[in-house]
Design a protein around this motif. Structure first.
Motif, PDB file in Angstrom:
ATOM      1  N   TYR A  86       0.844  -1.213   0.000  1.00 44.45           N
ATOM      2  CA  TYR A  86       0.000   0.000   0.000  1.00 44.45           C
ATOM      3  C   TYR A  86       0.875   1.259   0.000  1.00 44.45           C
ATOM      4  O   TYR A  86       0.609   2.216  -0.722  1.00 44.45           O
ATOM      5  CB  TYR A  86      -0.902   0.037   1.241  1.00 44.45           C
ATOM      6  N   ALA A 117      -7.188  -5.867  -4.895  1.00 44.25           N
ATOM      7  CA  ALA A 117      -8.615  -5.893  -4.538  1.00 44.25           C
ATOM      8  C   ALA A 117      -8.970  -4.763  -3.584  1.00 44.25           C
ATOM      9  O   ALA A 117     -10.102  -4.271  -3.594  1.00 44.25           O
ATOM     10  CB  ALA A 117      -8.977  -7.231  -3.903  1.00 44.25           C
ATOM     11  N   THR A 118      -8.017  -4.346  -2.769  1.00 50.19           N
ATOM     12  CA  THR A 118      -8.339  -3.442  -1.666  1.00 50.19           C
ATOM     13  C   THR A 118      -7.727  -2.043  -1.778  1.00 50.19           C
ATOM     14  O   THR A 118      -8.128  -1.153  -1.040  1.00 50.19           O
ATOM     15  CB  THR A 118      -7.902  -4.069  -0.323  1.00 50.19           C
ATOM     16  N   TRP A 119      -6.737  -1.843  -2.640  1.00 50.10           N
ATOM     17  CA  TRP A 119      -6.186  -0.497  -2.775  1.00 50.10           C
ATOM     18  C   TRP A 119      -7.157   0.353  -3.585  1.00 50.10           C
ATOM     19  O   TRP A 119      -7.562  -0.037  -4.691  1.00 50.10           O
ATOM     20  CB  TRP A 119      -4.793  -0.524  -3.426  1.00 50.10           C
ATOM     21  N   LEU A 120      -7.588   1.467  -3.026  1.00 49.08           N
ATOM     22  CA  LEU A 120      -8.598   2.322  -3.664  1.00 49.08           C
ATOM     23  C   LEU A 120      -9.866   1.528  -3.977  1.00 49.08           C
ATOM     24  O   LEU A 120     -10.558   1.819  -4.934  1.00 49.08           O
ATOM     25  CB  LEU A 120      -8.052   2.967  -4.945  1.00 49.08           C
ATOM     26  N   ARG A 121     -10.152   0.512  -3.180  1.00 51.20           N
ATOM     27  CA  ARG A 121     -11.287  -0.411  -3.367  1.00 51.20           C
ATOM     28  C   ARG A 121     -11.231  -1.150  -4.702  1.00 51.20           C
ATOM     29  O   ARG A 121     -12.254  -1.556  -5.247  1.00 51.20           O
ATOM     30  CB  ARG A 121     -12.619   0.331  -3.241  1.00 51.20           C
TER      31      ARG A 121
ATOM     32  N   HIS B 148      -5.624   4.889   5.354  1.00 51.65           N
ATOM     33  CA  HIS B 148      -4.175   4.758   5.345  1.00 51.65           C
ATOM     34  C   HIS B 148      -3.658   5.964   6.135  1.00 51.65           C
ATOM     35  O   HIS B 148      -4.318   7.007   6.136  1.00 51.65           O
ATOM     36  CB  HIS B 148      -3.678   4.802   3.894  1.00 51.65           C
ATOM     37  N   ASN B 153      -9.844   6.241   3.656  1.00 47.66           N
ATOM     38  CA  ASN B 153     -10.499   5.194   2.853  1.00 47.66           C
ATOM     39  C   ASN B 153      -9.671   4.701   1.669  1.00 47.66           C
ATOM     40  O   ASN B 153     -10.231   4.248   0.679  1.00 47.66           O
ATOM     41  CB  ASN B 153     -11.852   5.685   2.330  1.00 47.66           C
ATOM     42  N   LEU B 154      -8.366   4.780   1.763  1.00 49.13           N
ATOM     43  CA  LEU B 154      -7.550   4.325   0.632  1.00 49.13           C
ATOM     44  C   LEU B 154      -7.544   2.803   0.522  1.00 49.13           C
ATOM     45  O   LEU B 154      -7.259   2.239  -0.518  1.00 49.13           O
ATOM     46  CB  LEU B 154      -6.111   4.855   0.758  1.00 49.13           C
ATOM     47  N   ILE B 155      -7.836   2.131   1.644  1.00 43.59           N
ATOM     48  CA  ILE B 155      -7.846   0.665   1.663  1.00 43.59           C
ATOM     49  C   ILE B 155      -9.290   0.205   1.877  1.00 43.59           C
ATOM     50  O   ILE B 155      -9.922   0.620   2.847  1.00 43.59           O
ATOM     51  CB  ILE B 155      -6.955   0.144   2.808  1.00 43.59           C
ATOM     52  N   GLY B 156      -9.804  -0.617   0.995  1.00 49.92           N
ATOM     53  CA  GLY B 156     -11.191  -1.025   1.175  1.00 49.92           C
ATOM     54  C   GLY B 156     -11.701  -1.944   0.089  1.00 49.92           C
ATOM     55  O   GLY B 156     -10.930  -2.461  -0.725  1.00 49.92           O
TER      56      GLY B 156
END
Lengths: 363, 363
Positions: A86, A117-121, B148, B153-156
Motif C-alpha cells: 500500500y 482488490a483493496t487499494w482504492l477499493r 491509510h 479510505n484508501l484501503i477497502g
C-alpha cells in the motif's frame, strides 16, 4: 500459443500459455485498456532473474513502471507485508485505472491480488505466475489473501485478474522441490476432474522434475490443469458449491501445514499428504476402491511427494485446527472425497473417529 | 415501516426505516437465512446505550451472539483495529455463514463492512447505523474500508450488506454536532438529485438538531436520502460513472479533513465546506447561477455547518492532497459541479488556477 477464457458472471479474462511469452507482457497488457501506471510486485530471487524482461516489455509498450519486492516465503504473507505494498502504491500515486502485476509464486500472487482488490477499493490485476503451483492453481480463480498468525488465508477477497500470463520456460529455474509441489495440484485435477490427465501422468516415465518431464507433457499439464480450474470456477466463482472440490487434499493438508508452522512442508507437499488422507477416508467409508486409492498414492510417490503425517503432530491438535478451517459449516468439517478417478463428492459425514483412525494410520 | 429495496446486478437487499425497529434486529435477520453466529461490532459509547437491545433481540431470535468494541473515532479506522476484529472472529470460530453486524456510525460501518468483506473472503454483513450521516450515506452502497495514515479510505472493498436497519429514535442520543454533520449529506442529495427534498429543507423552520426538527420531516429526510443513494448505486455499483456524483463536496472536503488530521472537522462538516467550494467553482466556470449557489450556502449556514476553509491550511498542500485522491484519473482531479439544484455534472476541466482562487476566497 494457447489461450483459455475464464467466463464469470460479471467479467471474463484470458489465460495465455506460451513458451517465451514473458517478453510479451507489455503487448498483452496493452490490449486490456488499463491505465498507464503499473506496479510489479515480486520477490528478490524471482525479480533478479525475470524482472528485467517484464519491466522492459512493459516500458516498450508505453507503461510507467514501478516495482515492489517482498522477501520470499509464506511467513511474509501477512497484513504487514500488504501495508508495505500500500505504501508503495501511495508513493507512486497509483490510480484506480492502474495495474498491479504479480510476478512470482502463489504467495506473491495471493498477496498482490489482495492488494489490488483493496487499494482504492480495487485496481487492475495481472498474474504472471513463476511456479508450477501458481500456474495451475493459485493464479486462476480469483482467490486472494494473506495469512492470519493462526491460520492460512483467513483474510482475503475474491478478486479476478484481468489476465494470466503463463510462460513454461520460467520453470527451468524453479527448485525441484517446488516443481514436485506443483505436481501435487496437477495430480489433484486428475483425481477430482480429469481421469485422462491422471492416465497421462501414470503413463509418463518421469514427472518429478522439469529436467525429466517431456516438454509436450508439461504443456498438456498446464493447459489441462488451468482448463480444469477455469471450468470449475466458471461454474461457481464464490465457492457456493462445486468449487469446494478444488479443496481436495486441502482440509488435512492445511492443518498439517499450519501445525508445522509453514516451515516443514511447502503447500503442495501438504496437499499430497492431505490427498492420501482423504483417499483413505473415502475407502474407509466405502466410497472409493482401495485399488484406485493405491493408484493415487503410487502416483504421488512417483512424483517424489510425501505421503505420511509427521508423528510429532498431536492428533487432537489436528482435529482442533480442522475446526477453525474456513470450510467448516455449522461446526461440521467438510471433506472432498473421491468416488472414482476423475470424480469426487463433498461430505460432512466424516466422523471424528474416522479422521482419528486415518491420522494414526498415516503417521 | 418503510422498506426500500436496493437492486444490484448480483444481489438485492432491504433498507428498513422505522421508529423503534432496533428491537426487531433479531427477527429481521432471521429472514435472511444466515448462520447462527453473529458478531456485533460497535464502540463503547454506542454499545452502552443500544447494545443490550440489539443483543437481546438477536438472542431471542435464536442467534449465538458475540461483540467486539472499538474506541470511537476516525483515528481508530485503521488496519490495526481491523486486525483486532479478525482476532475476535477467529476466537469465536466465525464461519462463512456467520454475520458481522455494524452497530454505530460510519467509522464502525466502514470498518465492520471491510472486516466482513475480507474475513474468510467474505461473511454476511448487516448495518445498524446510529448516526444521521451513517443512515443516509455510509450504510447504503457497499463502500467499506479503513484509512491509510496518509489518506482516508484508501484501503477497502465494495461489499454489500444483507440488510440495513434504520431506527430514527436512536438519533435522540446523537450529539447535535453529529446531527448537523449528517444534514450536510442530506443537503448534498438535495443539490445533486432531489430538488424537492432541497425545497423541503429550505421551507423547514429549523433543521439544525434532532430536538428542533419535525419527526415527519426527519422520516422524509431518511426515506428520500436513502432512496436517492439507492437509486444512484443501483445504477452504478462500482463507481464506473454516475456514482461519482455522490462525491459532491468530497473532493476539497477530503483534502480539508485530511490536512486537519481528521481532528478539526467531522466528515459532514468537511463536506459542507467542500460543497461551498464546489459550488463556487461551478459559478466561476459559468455552470451554475450565483443565485442557486447562494441558496445552497444559506441552507448550509442555516444547518449550522461551516462554510470556510481554515486560513492556516496551505493552498499548495491542499492541491497536493487533491492529487493523491482516489478520484484522480490520469492525473486529473475530477470535480462534481452543480448545474442547477437537483442536477450535477462530472468535470475534469477544473484548472489549478480556479481551485487556487476559490480556496483563497473561502479562507
Amino acid at each position: 500459443m494457447t489461450s483459455i477464457t475464464v467466463n464469470l458472471p460479471e467479467t471474463a479474462y484470458e489465460i495465455v500459455i506460451s513458451p517465451g511469452c514473458l517478453s510479451q507482457l507489455g503487448s498483452q497488457m496493452k490490449k486490456l485498456n488499463v491505465g498507464k501506471k503499473v506496479l510489479v510486485v515480486s520477490n528478490p530471487e524471482i525479480f533478479a532473474v525475470y524482472g528485467d524482461t517484464c519491466l522492459q516489455s512493459l516500458k516498450a509498450a508505453g507503461f510507467e513502471v514501478y516495482h515492489h519486492l517482498i522477501p520470499a516465503g509464506e511467513t511474509y504473507k501477512t497484513l504487514q507485508s500488504l501495508e508495505q505494498v500500500y505504501d508503495t502504491a501511495l508513493k507512486h500515486h497509483l490510480e484506480r485505472s492502474s495495474t498491479l502485476v504479480a510476478l512470482g509464486g502463489g504467495v506473491i500472487g495471493d498477496m498482490t491480488g489482495f492488494a489490488a482488490a483493496t487499494w482504492l477499493r480495487g485496481v487492475n490485476f495481472v498474474q504472471v505466475p513463476t511456479t508450477l503451483l501458481a500456474m495451475v492453481d493459485a493464479s486462476v480463480g480469483g482467490k486472494t489473501g494473506v495469512n492470519h498468525p493462526q491460520g492460512k488465508n483467513l483474510i482475503g477477497a475474491f478478486y479476478q485478474p484481468k489476465l494470466v500470463l503463463i510462460d513454461p520456460n520460467v520453470l527451468k529455474t524453479l527448485p525441484e522441490r517446488e516443481f514436485r509441489a506443483g505436481m501435487a495440484e496437477v495430480i489433484k485435477y486428475g483425481v477430482i476432474w480429469d481421469a485422462d490427465l491422471f492416465g497421462k501422468l501414470e503413463q509418463a516415465e518421469q514427472i518429478d522434475s522439469f529436467a525429466h518431464i517431456a516438454p509436450e507433457l508439461l504443456e498438456t499439464i498446464l493447459i489441462r490443469s488451468t482448463q480444469a480450474k477455469a471450468d470449475v470456477v466458471s461454474q461457481d466463482e464464490k465457492e457456493a458449491g462445486l468449487r469446494a472440490i478444488l479443496n481436495y487434499g486441502h482440509t488435512i493438508g492445511h492443518a498439517v501445514e499450519s501445525l508445522t508452522h509453514y516451515e516443514q512442508f511447502v503447500h503442495g507437499e501438504a496437499v499430497a499428504i492431505g490427498m492420501v488422507a482423504a483417499g483413505k477416508i473415502a475407502t474407509q467409508m466405502g466410497l472409493w476402491t482401495e485399488e484406485e486409492a493405491d493408484r493415487q498414492d503410487r502416483l504421488i510417490k512417483k512424483t517424489g511427494l510425501p505421503t505420511t503425517i509427521p508423528a510429532k503432530l498431536d492428533v487432537d491438535a489436528i482435529l482442533e485446527t480442522l475446526q477453525s478451517d474456513k470450510k467448516v459449516k455449522s461446526g461440521k468439517v467438510r471433506f472432498i472425497l473421491p468416488t472414482q478417478i476423475g470424480k469426487v463428492e463433498i461430505s460432512d459425514r466424516v466422523t471424528t473417529e474416522i479422521i482419528n483412525e486415518v491420522i494414526l494410520a498415516l503417521r
